[in-house]
Scaffold this motif. Structure first.
Motif, PDB file in Angstrom:
ATOM      1  N   ASP A  77     -20.401  25.964  42.397  1.00  0.00           N
ATOM      2  CA  ASP A  77     -21.092  24.671  42.483  1.00  0.00           C
ATOM      3  C   ASP A  77     -20.140  23.497  42.302  1.00  0.00           C
ATOM      4  N   GLY A  78     -19.033  23.517  43.050  1.00  0.00           N
ATOM      5  CA  GLY A  78     -18.107  22.390  43.007  1.00  0.00           C
ATOM      6  C   GLY A  78     -17.042  22.492  41.944  1.00  0.00           C
ATOM      7  N   GLN A 124      -4.413  20.105  45.056  1.00  0.00           N
ATOM      8  CA  GLN A 124      -5.129  20.210  46.332  1.00  0.00           C
ATOM      9  C   GLN A 124      -6.605  20.550  46.109  1.00  0.00           C
ATOM     10  N   TYR A 125      -7.213  19.982  45.078  1.00  0.00           N
ATOM     11  CA  TYR A 125      -8.581  20.351  44.691  1.00  0.00           C
ATOM     12  C   TYR A 125      -9.574  20.161  45.830  1.00  0.00           C
ATOM     13  N   ASP A 126      -9.496  19.026  46.509  1.00  0.00           N
ATOM     14  CA  ASP A 126     -10.437  18.729  47.603  1.00  0.00           C
ATOM     15  C   ASP A 126     -10.304  19.740  48.737  1.00  0.00           C
ATOM     16  N   TYR A 127      -9.074  20.170  48.994  1.00  0.00           N
ATOM     17  CA  TYR A 127      -8.863  21.151  50.060  1.00  0.00           C
ATOM     18  C   TYR A 127      -9.498  22.491  49.696  1.00  0.00           C
ATOM     19  N   PHE A 128      -9.293  22.945  48.462  1.00  0.00           N
ATOM     20  CA  PHE A 128      -9.827  24.246  48.061  1.00  0.00           C
ATOM     21  C   PHE A 128     -11.356  24.233  47.944  1.00  0.00           C
ATOM     22  N   LEU A 129     -11.947  23.062  47.866  1.00  0.00           N
ATOM     23  CA  LEU A 129     -13.410  22.958  47.870  1.00  0.00           C
ATOM     24  C   LEU A 129     -13.972  23.104  49.274  1.00  0.00           C
ATOM     25  N   THR A 130     -13.248  22.583  50.269  1.00  0.00           N
ATOM     26  CA  THR A 130     -13.777  22.507  51.632  1.00  0.00           C
ATOM     27  C   THR A 130     -13.095  23.450  52.620  1.00  0.00           C
ATOM     28  N   GLY A 131     -11.802  23.717  52.429  1.00  0.00           N
ATOM     29  CA  GLY A 131     -11.054  24.512  53.396  1.00  0.00           C
ATOM     30  C   GLY A 131     -10.627  23.730  54.616  1.00  0.00           C
ATOM     31  N   ASP A 132     -10.815  22.408  54.608  1.00  0.00           N
ATOM     32  CA  ASP A 132     -10.467  21.550  55.735  1.00  0.00           C
ATOM     33  C   ASP A 132      -8.995  21.144  55.609  1.00  0.00           C
ATOM     34  N   ASP A 133      -8.181  21.505  56.615  1.00  0.00           N
ATOM     35  CA  ASP A 133      -6.754  21.179  56.579  1.00  0.00           C
ATOM     36  C   ASP A 133      -6.495  19.690  56.461  1.00  0.00           C
ATOM     37  N   ARG A 134      -7.431  18.902  56.931  1.00  0.00           N
ATOM     38  CA  ARG A 134      -7.243  17.452  56.871  1.00  0.00           C
ATOM     39  C   ARG A 134      -7.375  16.897  55.459  1.00  0.00           C
TER      40      ARG A 134
END
Length: 486
Positions: A283-284, A360-370
């Motif tokens: 949950d985030g 890279q917290y935001d990346y590991f939440l979404t999986g979006d390379d951007r």
């Protein structure tokens, strides 16, 4: 004139403990079991603690950089104490503090027993009615093939091999005849001496009444260079065919296997990546765990401790007794250092991966390379207060499993690129956009690097054409001419 002088030099050398830790840090999880088994075989003072029921508390070890590892530790001399080795609490069951993987992950993965590529060819040779001379020549030819299934050695060299190794004085035409026999084996294309011959062998096994196959043979025989360079307009004129007919011919050639031996050899290999870390999303909230295989239960042998205690109390004037004490002490030291190195490896792995995850917290939440932020080795090294070389050793050989795939840690590092708005973004983002542009292009008129540079500029990324070419090559994407399709 020669003369002797005294000179002082300041040198920095790695201790044996530092070297051992550095080597262990580079070992991936898949190879750690093998490395530990080797140490257990070499050092009888080291034991597998998982074979015994031990549940004593675990001593916490402070984090260390391998460059600082044991710098202040005094060198061992003849003065030592039994107490240094008989405090079992230091070594008991320390692996229990790490999360174990599921039971399925702990089991050995069965590997199907398959005949190797060369064994399959040998079995086909055994079925033929051959003379002893022909069999020896065929056997030599099969043994001379490379992993791709090609015969790279000249026929004359094979004749020399037969003369020296098999005592067979073969003629060139005899070797050629047996080569043609082997070229009829499966998989099709085996035993070819170059790509052209490999493709022709495969095409000649097809239906020769098919006009597309006949035209494909013409292309491979006469226009292979134009075909590989995708000069399709020249081939159309030479064959006097239209674009649709040429498309069928090209597709027929593309179905062929340029490496007939490669598929057989790869099939027998176990292609599996064992992740060193697991990141789960609750949950985030991200949770990081270390693969349980990285936390083996090792301890110093009780029998060797007792032996050391016995020798310590014995008469020390005896030369043989001193040698025995030194031998036991050396094995105990080695076991202690290895356990310390394993512990330090665990601490360093977790500390480094945790810093990468937070960065890279935001990346590991979404999986979006951007969502990947620009990150270099120095950023993580400063965050965990360790040397850049330590982070590099972890990043270059370790994998993390996420909810959207398993990745090499090195893939999360990237340089920064400044957009027209002044914002710094990862070059991974630019590569992602570049990849999307190429995947959506008209394959009949693929985008050249100059056009890709203009598209990126329109999106706010002002980079040079040579940089676009570098990124394209890093993505293993060929130049526009070689991406052209009919």
């Amino acid at each position: 004139m020669l003369k002797q002088t005294l000179q002082q030099k300041l040198l920095q050398k790695l201790s044996p403990q530092q070297i051992q830790f550095i080597k262990l840090l580079q070992v991936p999880t898949a190879s750690l079991d093998t490395r530990i088994k080797e140490e257990l075989e070499e050092n009888p003072a080291l034991e597998d603690g998982s074979l015994t029921n031990m549940s004593d508390p675990v001593e916490e070890y402070p984090d260390k950089d391998p460059d600082d590892y044991d710098k202040n530790e005094e060198s061992f001399d003849d003065e030592f104490s039994v107490e240094d080795y008989i405090q079992e609490d230091d070594y008991k069951d320390y692996g229990s503090n790490y999360s174990a993987d599921d039971e399925d992950e702990q089991r050995e993965i069965p590997i199907a027993i398959q005949d190797s590529f060369f064994e399959k060819l040998q079995s086909q040779l055994d079925l033929l009615a051959l003379s002893d001379r022909q069999y020896l020549i065929g056997n030599q030819l099969i043994g001379s093939l490379d992993d791709d299934g090609y015969l790279r050695r000249p026929i004359l060299s094979l004749i020399d091999d037969l003369a020296f190794s098999q005592n067979v004085m073969a003629e060139e035409h005899e070797v050629e005849e047996m080569l043609h026999v082997i070229q009829a084996f499966e998989p099709a294309g085996i035993g070819a001496r170059d790509l052209q011959e490999c493709l022709l062998i495969q095409l000649r096994k097809k239906d020769q009444n098919n006009p597309v196959v006949r035209q494909a043979i013409r292309v491979v025989q006469n226009y292979l260079d134009e075909f590989t360079k995708k000069h399709y307009d020249k081939i159309e004129k030479q064959l006097d065919v239209n674009s649709e007919e040429l498309k069928e011919i090209v597709n027929e050639i593309l179905k062929l296997n340029p490496k007939p031996g490669d598929s057989a050899s790869v099939a027998g290999k176990q292609l599996q990546i064992i992740p060193d870390f697991h990141i789960s999303n609750d949950d985030g909230v991200l949770h990081l765990t270390l693969n349980g295989r990285n936390a083996p239960e090792l301890r110093v042998s009780r029998s060797y401790q007792d032996m050391f205690e016995h020798y310590e109390k014995a008469e020390k004037n005896d030369k043989k007794m001193k040698e025995a004490v030194q031998f036991v002490k050396q094995k105990l030291d080695s076991a202690k250092w290895f356990i310390d190195a394993i512990k330090q490896r665990q601490q360093t792995l977790l500390k480094t991966m945790n810093a990468i995850m937070e960065f890279q917290y935001d990346y590991f939440l979404t999986g979006d390379d951007r969502m990947l932020k620009p990150m270099i080795l120095k950023d993580i090294a400063e965050e965990i207060d360790m040397d850049i070389s330590t982070v590099s050793r972890v990043a270059n050989s370790k994998y993390v499993q996420t909810e959207f795939g398993t990745f090499l840690l090195k893939s999360f590092f990237s340089e920064a690129i400044q957009t027209d708005s002044g914002e710094e973004v990862s070059n991974k983002e630019v590569k992602k956009i570049l990849e999307e542009c190429i995947s959506n292009e008209d394959k009949r008129k693929p985008l050249a690097d100059e056009k890709l540079t203009e598209i990126l500029k329109e999106k706010g990324y002002t980079i040079a054409r040579r940089t676009v070419a570098k990124y394209r090559e890093a993505l293993n994407i060929p130049v526009a001419r070689l991406r052209k399709e009919l």
